[in-house]
Design an enzyme around this catalytic site. Structure first.
Site, PDB file in Angstrom:
ATOM      1  N   ASP A 413      37.772  87.181   3.352  1.00  0.00           N
ATOM      2  CA  ASP A 413      38.919  86.518   2.714  1.00  0.00           C
ATOM      3  C   ASP A 413      40.051  87.342   2.028  1.00  0.00           C
ATOM      4  OD1 ASP A 413      40.455  84.140   1.842  1.00  0.00           O
ATOM      5  OD2 ASP A 413      39.275  84.224   0.076  1.00  0.00           O
ATOM      6  N   LYS A 705      53.730  69.328  -4.856  1.00  0.00           N
ATOM      7  CA  LYS A 705      53.666  70.554  -4.463  1.00  0.00           C
ATOM      8  C   LYS A 705      52.963  70.980  -3.490  1.00  0.00           C
ATOM      9  CE  LYS A 705      50.307  72.320  -8.020  1.00  0.00           C
ATOM     10  NZ  LYS A 705      50.364  72.980  -8.963  1.00  0.00           N
ATOM     11  N   THR A 829      42.358  84.523   6.355  1.00  0.00           N
ATOM     12  CA  THR A 829      43.366  83.931   5.449  1.00  0.00           C
ATOM     13  C   THR A 829      44.010  82.666   5.687  1.00  0.00           C
ATOM     14  OG1 THR A 829      44.717  84.365   3.517  1.00  0.00           O
ATOM     15  CG2 THR A 829      45.058  85.460   5.739  1.00  0.00           C
ATOM     16  N   ARG A 922      46.496  81.295   8.393  1.00  0.00           N
ATOM     17  CA  ARG A 922      46.582  79.962   8.397  1.00  0.00           C
ATOM     18  C   ARG A 922      45.219  79.172   8.935  1.00  0.00           C
ATOM     19  NH1 ARG A 922      50.386  78.607   4.953  1.00  0.00           N
ATOM     20  NH2 ARG A 922      52.669  78.685   5.425  1.00  0.00           N
TER      21      ARG A 922
END
Length: 1299
Positions: A413, A705, A829, A922
């Site tokens: 990651d 957000k 990631t 993504r």
């Protein structure tokens, strides 16, 4: 208690099983039934709160433990042979003697299991005897009972700093707002506080809770392991249903904080609680060497059967050639002998008993001992200890240490793994205008190759901003910036996610001016977008607000003198006070406690510093809350950074309750927003929202957000701007998107901020749908998400933020070393491609000379994608056709999802196989695990996954080796991992040094074990050719047993624990040496059979040289034990000296164990020969040792037996030395010469010291740079297109290739 028939009990048990298996449970209060028999209780079908994790009982320990041990086929095999030896027609030697080896092994294992189970029993007893408060109807109050007395349907009261005994549905708290703060560190390791709320409208008996007034029915789902979801509703007597979820549940194991007391209704108890369902115990995995070992054991079984078949056939032929009935063959009672065929059949099983040692019985126990010692050395390596977090490496899987030396692919990651996960507010864009915050950027620049923090004291927060004072403050700030000092690590703080770099935000002057203008009039204050932007930062989160008056009660600090202690007494960081240094340390309860416990002495002593610690808020009689008294606890570092950024501009979050949130404006005015609902973040929506009622305009406002792509597609582009109606949202969105792309290229994490104003009718309609969704049981999560999606439409964009997440220390150097070691590194990631690529260059995952393939697909068009995968496999760098390791691949989540489909999977794997590194952007947690599984299964390689958050758990479990990082996102990844580290840089030594050592030591020990047993047992096999294959042994039975059980057992174990083929400095300096362990490594098919052949040769020499010499010098006048004793002695010398050749590093322990084994052999054999008067070997060795010929035969035979192996080693190491042998030669040099050679070698290879680069200035070029000069990083226009784009970027390419 009334007697009940067994039939009624069975019927009740079956009914209870059906009730427990139902999807929904109806629970009622136990109070009306208090004192009645158990079978009259309404909740009797559900288990109590008493737990039992021990496996055995005192009476059933022996049968249960034996049953468990017999699951291991090796134990079953040896017990079967021992039983077979009791059959008179096939026994090889005394039946009782055959039982000794397997009994010793079983007893040792049983003792270990008994000790472990006794410790579990003590732990269970402690937990079950912990006190708690349960409401009693008879006493009319809460009475003290034990945890084991809690039952489903009870009312339990938990006071501050106590642990919750069972899963409780929260009904009442001492907080007037119905809030209870809990800490879930015992469950997931997260030390930040979480809020739990009482079920609304169920209990209104304030201020005291009246349990007897509760007459509702609690309907909940059956227990499951999901810690983040809970489906439930409370049905009132009037049939009104009130929904409840995880926000209303107190889980067993949590600790109540900042709340005087809380009362809950027990819904799950004992083993049905979520904590117990998630307690699966230690992880068990089978290592690659263990799988290989099982194959070789099968080869040994085949070899044993072959030798026994030869023995049976030889016995048959020998009986056939006998002219008559020899006197030494004793007939049966009827005077007849068995036929040759039947005798040979019996002899087959007798030979199995005689040669059973060919299967090494002690190998499995030896492997366990070696792995325990390896884990001890790994966990006590000071280089793998992190002083900042006071944590060392944890080995949670005890049987795959050798797999660390065979890793070929690493999947990692990014956030929190490669980076610090300590977010720093860097830039923002509001209504299309960008504010760079240049002063704040200076704060985050690292000094040379080390992390630095600043000794600047936090500026006293102004209640009202003044532009006139801004210049003064800025000069003062810059003055402080100049005085920097290096520290070993980033500074600690009192609360999670609040390091100095996160909390100290230097405001942008231009933005301050805009805010001051908006504050000048009350009319603009209602509608100004700048105010809404910072209000959204302060409101749209789940940050817990607390004050700075007291520490949590379980944490204390003690001061002591700085003395030179053992390294395990961790030294905390020093704080400068009055010109001197003060050392403090904390009592360590668990490693994760130190992040919230450590006190920042430097900030305490500076003027204006805030002591942010947690406590119960002040009462109304005390002075008003000031900004210096406020500190925050966030569930993620992103939220903390945004809240502190809003605070820096004067928008101070003062308090949060379930129904309201209070924010202080720069003018000093406090606004209390009524919180109508909170739409929490989820991985599908990629956003969170808070619906509030504005205290001034009385409007229903939704602040949202989330990820830029998740917000941009929900905008109402037809809407106008607040101040300039002619400038529509489309233009603002376009400008903001340009800023987002720029932020991503700088490696910043981006978020979009938006709002929506609802009418009263819209809100009431949506609120009704929301209420029904919350009260639902079936498809509750989907219904809740649908209501969130329903309201999050037609948003108005306010702006965007750019937050920096810096690389951890030595990440570029670690990745470079891993790639030099032959390990392919993949980064998976969820960030944007631009952000991920920038960090890829910064951490040296992508090199400037790499050929980078960027793949992106906007729509699902498989044909172009399939063709592009094929083209990608054929691409070669034009400078050199053999540079396939220099290919790197960048692919986004949507394209990855298509490539993982069955028809494109093979081509994707083929392309990825040629890539040195792959960057997947993504991607979702499920995609991460899917990638790991596909690469592991398709390429048949050893994989390792490393991550720090809950979204990495699937990936960690899918890999052969899972490593969790105990970072900022809790301990979910650590709890599900095989190994846990605190820093990514520790991966370098863990793999290159400990992985290599564990793999090499265990492989050589296993091979030696097979050799040792084969060489010894073959002596008996060769003797069968001289005794008519009658399974006669020329060595005493007891000495045969002692040979493998005592005389030769310790040296190979010592070999597997302490042998060191290469020093750690050499392994770290030359990472290429790690490649020797990849693939088959040292434990190969060829090395196994070469050792077996060598064992056959040495056994032939050890048998026939003494045999030939005995014939020449003594004729045939020698008994079998006078012949067998020197043969056994020679075999011992040969086996031990064989091991001496294989040992790479001699220590005092090696000498003591080797010489001790020889001494033990002679002491035991001499004593046994002298004491056992009735034994066949009486006084045999004593008579041999007085004959000089005995010593001559031992020396000559041993030399001849070992000469081929020794000669082979000499020739191989002289003519064609392996890389390991060359490294050992360098290791013999003095350290200065060796280090100089390594430095020159690395300089020659271009792998010199890796300079640490900040993410803000990445080595990847900008769009304006010529492709002839640099390899450009992909931009949004290059990566995305209408259908599919494949970009191939190289230093010598003039244009990308499109397909």
């Amino acid at each position: 208690m009334m007697w009940r028939s067994p039939l009624a009990r069975v019927r009740d048990a079956l009914r209870g099983q059906k009730v427990r298996e139902k999807d929904l449970r109806n629970l009622v209060s136990n109070l009306p039934y208090e004192g009645l028999d158990k079978w009259k209780q309404p909740n009797r079908y559900f288990p109590g709160n008493s737990i039992k994790t021990s496996k055995y009982t005192l009476l059933l320990f022996i049968p249960m433990n034996l049953f468990e041990q017999f699951h291991r086929l090796a134990n079953l095999y040896f017990v079967g042979l021992a039983i077979l030896n009791f059959v008179p027609v096939v026994n090889a030697f005394q039946p009782e003697v055959a039982l000794i080896p397997i009994c010793v092994i079983l007893c040792l294992t049983a003792m270990k299991d008994a000790w472990e189970d006794f410790r579990r029993y003590q732990s269970d007893k402690r937990l079950n005897s912990m006190p708690c408060l349960i409401y009693s109807r008879k006493v009319k109050q809460f009475v003290e009972r034990y945890w084991k007395d809690v039952r489903v349907g009870d009312f339990v009261k938990v006071v501050c700093n106590e642990i919750v005994p069972a899963d409780l549905l929260l009904l009442h708290t001492s907080d007037p707002n119905g809030v209870c703060h809990i800490e879930t560190a015992n469950l997931d390791g997260e030390t930040n506080l979480k809020q739990r709320r009482v079920v609304p409208g169920v209990c209104i008996t304030d201020p005291e809770f009246e349990a007897e007034s509760f007459n509702s029915i609690v309907v909940c789902e059956k227990p499951n392991i999901n810690l983040n979801h809970f489906k439930c509703y409370v049905e009132k007597p009037d049939k009104d249903k009130v929904g409840a979820g995880i926000e209303n549940l107190l889980l067993r194991g949590c600790t109540v904080r900042n709340t005087d007391h809380a009362v809950g209704f027990v819904v799950y108890a004992g083993h049905e609680t979520k904590a117990m369902l998630n307690n699966n115990g230690p992880r068990y995995k089978r290592s690659k060497q263990e799988r290989r070992l099982n194959i070789d054991v099968m080869f040994c079984v085949i070899l044993l059967l072959t030798m026994c078949l030869v023995g049976a056939l030889g016995h048959y032929l020998w009986l056939q050639t006998l002219p008559g009935l020899p006197p030494y063959l004793v007939p049966h009672s009827n005077g007849h002998l068995d036929s040759p065929s039947l005798s040979s059949f019996y002899m087959f099983f007798t030979m199995i008993i005689l040669l059973q040692v060919l299967i090494p019985i002690s190998l499995y126990v030896s492997i366990e001992l070696v792995k325990i010692a390896q884990i001890f050395f790994i966990t006590n390596d000071i280089d793998l200890y992190d002083e900042e977090t006071d944590s060392q490496i944890q080995c949670r899987a005890l049987n795959i240490t050798e797999d660390l030396g065979q890793i070929e692919y690493i999947f990692t990651d990014k956030t929190g793994t490669l980076t610090e996960n300590k977010m720093v507010f860097r830039r923002c864009s509001i209504m299309g205008t960008e504010y760079p915050h240049k002063e704040n950027a200076v704060l985050t620049e690292p000094d040379s190759d080390e992390e630095v923090i600043f000794t600047q004291a936090p500026q006293a927060l102004q209640t009202q901003w003044s532009l006139d004072s801004d210049d003064v403050n800025r000069k003062d700030t810059m003055h402080h910036h100049g005085s920097r000092r290096k520290v070993p690590g980033t500074a600690h703080s009192d609360v999670a996610f609040s390091s100095p770099l996160e909390t100290e935000v230097t405001p942008d002057k231009k933005l301050l001016q805009q805010i001051s203008g908006a504050e000048s009039t009350s009319v603009s204050r209602k509608i100004d977008a700048y105010l809404d932007f910072f209000l959204a930062l302060a409101i749209c989160n789940t940050v817990v607000v607390s004050m700075a008056t007291a520490q949590r009660q379980r944490v204390s600090a003690e001061f002591s003198v700085d003395v030179d202690e053992r390294w395990r007494w961790r030294r905390s960081k020093r704080a400068k006070m009055d010109g001197g240094f003060v050392l403090f340390k904390l009592p360590v309860y668990k490693s994760y406690l130190t992040r919230v416990a450590i006190i920042n002495l430097s900030s305490c002593c500076n003027t204006g510093a805030q002591t942010c610690s947690l406590h119960v808020p002040r009462s109304s009689s005390e002075p008003a809350v000031t900004p210096d008294m406020v500190c925050y606890e966030a569930e993620s570092p992103d939220e903390a950074a945004l809240v502190y950024a809003a605070k820096a501009y004067g928008f101070i979050l003062l308090g949060r309750t379930p129904d309201s949130v209070t924010v202080r404006l720069p003018s000093g005015e406090d606004l209390r927003f009524e919180v109508l609902d909170t739409l929490t973040f989820d991985s599908n929506r990629k956003r969170m929202s808070v619906l509030v009622r504005h205290p001034i305009s009385k409007e229903y406002v939704l602040y949202t957000k989330g990820a830029d792509y998740a917000i941009m597609e929900l905008l109402d582009v037809s809407a106008g701007d607040y101040r300039t109606p002619f400038r529509n949202q489309k233009n603002i969105a376009a400008d903001t998107q340009q800023h987002l792309d720029y932020y991503a290229k700088e490696g910043l994490r981006t978020l979009c901020i938006a709002k929506k104003v609802l009418s009263g009718r819209e809100y009431e309609s949506w609120s009704a749908d929301r209420h029904r969704a919350l009260a639902a049981i079936e498809n509750r999560e989907q219904l809740i998400m649908d209501t969130a999606v329903q309201i999050e439409t037609n948003l108005t964009l306010l702006g965007a933020t750019g937050i920096e997440d810096r690389l951890q220390e030595n990440v570029p150097d670690t990745i470079t070393a891993l790639r030099e070691a032959g390990i392919q590194v993949w980064v998976l990631t969820g960030d944007k491609p631009e952000t991920a690529v920038n960090i890829g260059y910064a951490c040296r995952l992508l090199e400037e000379e790499d050929l980078v393939i960027n793949m992106s697909c906007k729509n699902k068009v498989r044909r172009p994608l399939s063709a592009s995968l094929k083209v990608g496999c054929l691409i070669q760098n034009p400078r050199n056709v053999d540079t396939t390791p220099d290919i790197s691949l960048v692919i986004d989540g949507r394209t990855l999802a298509m490539t993982l489909s069955s028809d494109l999977q093979e081509r994707f794997v083929e392309l990825a196989k040629h890539c040195r590194s792959v960057l997947c952007c993504r991607v979702t947690p499920l995609q991460k695990s899917a990638v790991v599984k596909i690469i592991r299964e398709k390429l048949k390689v050893m994989t390792l996954a490393v991550g720090d958050g809950a979204n990495d758990v699937n990936m960690i479990q899918a890999a052969d080796v899972g490593i969790g990082i105990s970072g900022q996102e809790g301990m979910q990844a650590v709890m599900m991992s095989d190994f846990a580290i605190s820093r990514f840089k520790h991966l370098k030594k863990l793999l290159l040094v400990h992985g290599h050592w564990c793999n090499s030591r265990l492989a050589n020990m296993i091979i030696y074990f097979f050799y040792k047993n084969t060489a010894n047992v073959n002596l008996l096999f060769w003797y069968q050719f001289f005794c008519g294959f009658t399974a006669t042994a020329m060595i005493d039975y007891w000495l045969m047993i002692f040979f493998n059980l005592f005389f030769t057992s310790a040296p190979p174990i010592m070999f597997g624990i302490l042998d060191k083929d290469i020093s750690a400095e050499m392994l770290l300096g030359v990472p290429e040496l790690y490649r020797t362990g990849q693939g088959s490594g040292e434990y190969r098919f060829s090395t196994f059979w070469v050792s077996m052949l060598d064992a056959f040769y040495q056994s032939l020499v050890c048998f026939f040289i003494p045999y030939l010499i005995s014939i020449d010098f003594t004729g045939s006048d020698m008994d079998i034990f006078s012949f067998g004793t020197p043969v056994n002695t020679i075999s011992l010398f040969t086996i031990l000296l064989h091991l001496s050749i294989e040992i790479k590093a001699w220590t005092v322990v090696h000498w003591v164990i080797m010489l001790g084994s020889v001494a033990l052999y002679f002491i035991v054999t001499l004593a046994y020969s002298a004491i056992c008067v009735t034994c066949n070997a009486y006084w045999t060795l004593q008579s041999q040792m007085v004959d000089p010929m005995f010593y001559l035969v031992c020396i000559i035979t041993t030399v001849v037996a070992l000469l081929p192996r020794y000669t082979f080693h000499v020739l191989k190491n002289s003519i064609a030395p392996s890389p390991l042998e060359q490294a050992r030669h360098l290791d013999r040099m003095d350290p200065i010469t060796r280090d100089q050679w390594i430095k020159e070698w690395r300089s020659f290879r271009g792998g010199g010291q890796v300079k640490r680069s900040g993410l803000s200035v990445p080595p990847s070029p900008t769009l304006g740079t010529s492709v002839e000069a640099y390899p450009p990083s992909p931009t949004a226009s290059e990566i995305t297109g209408d259908e599919f784009t494949l970009n191939v970027i190289s230093e010598n390419y003039n244009r990308p290739v499109h397909t």
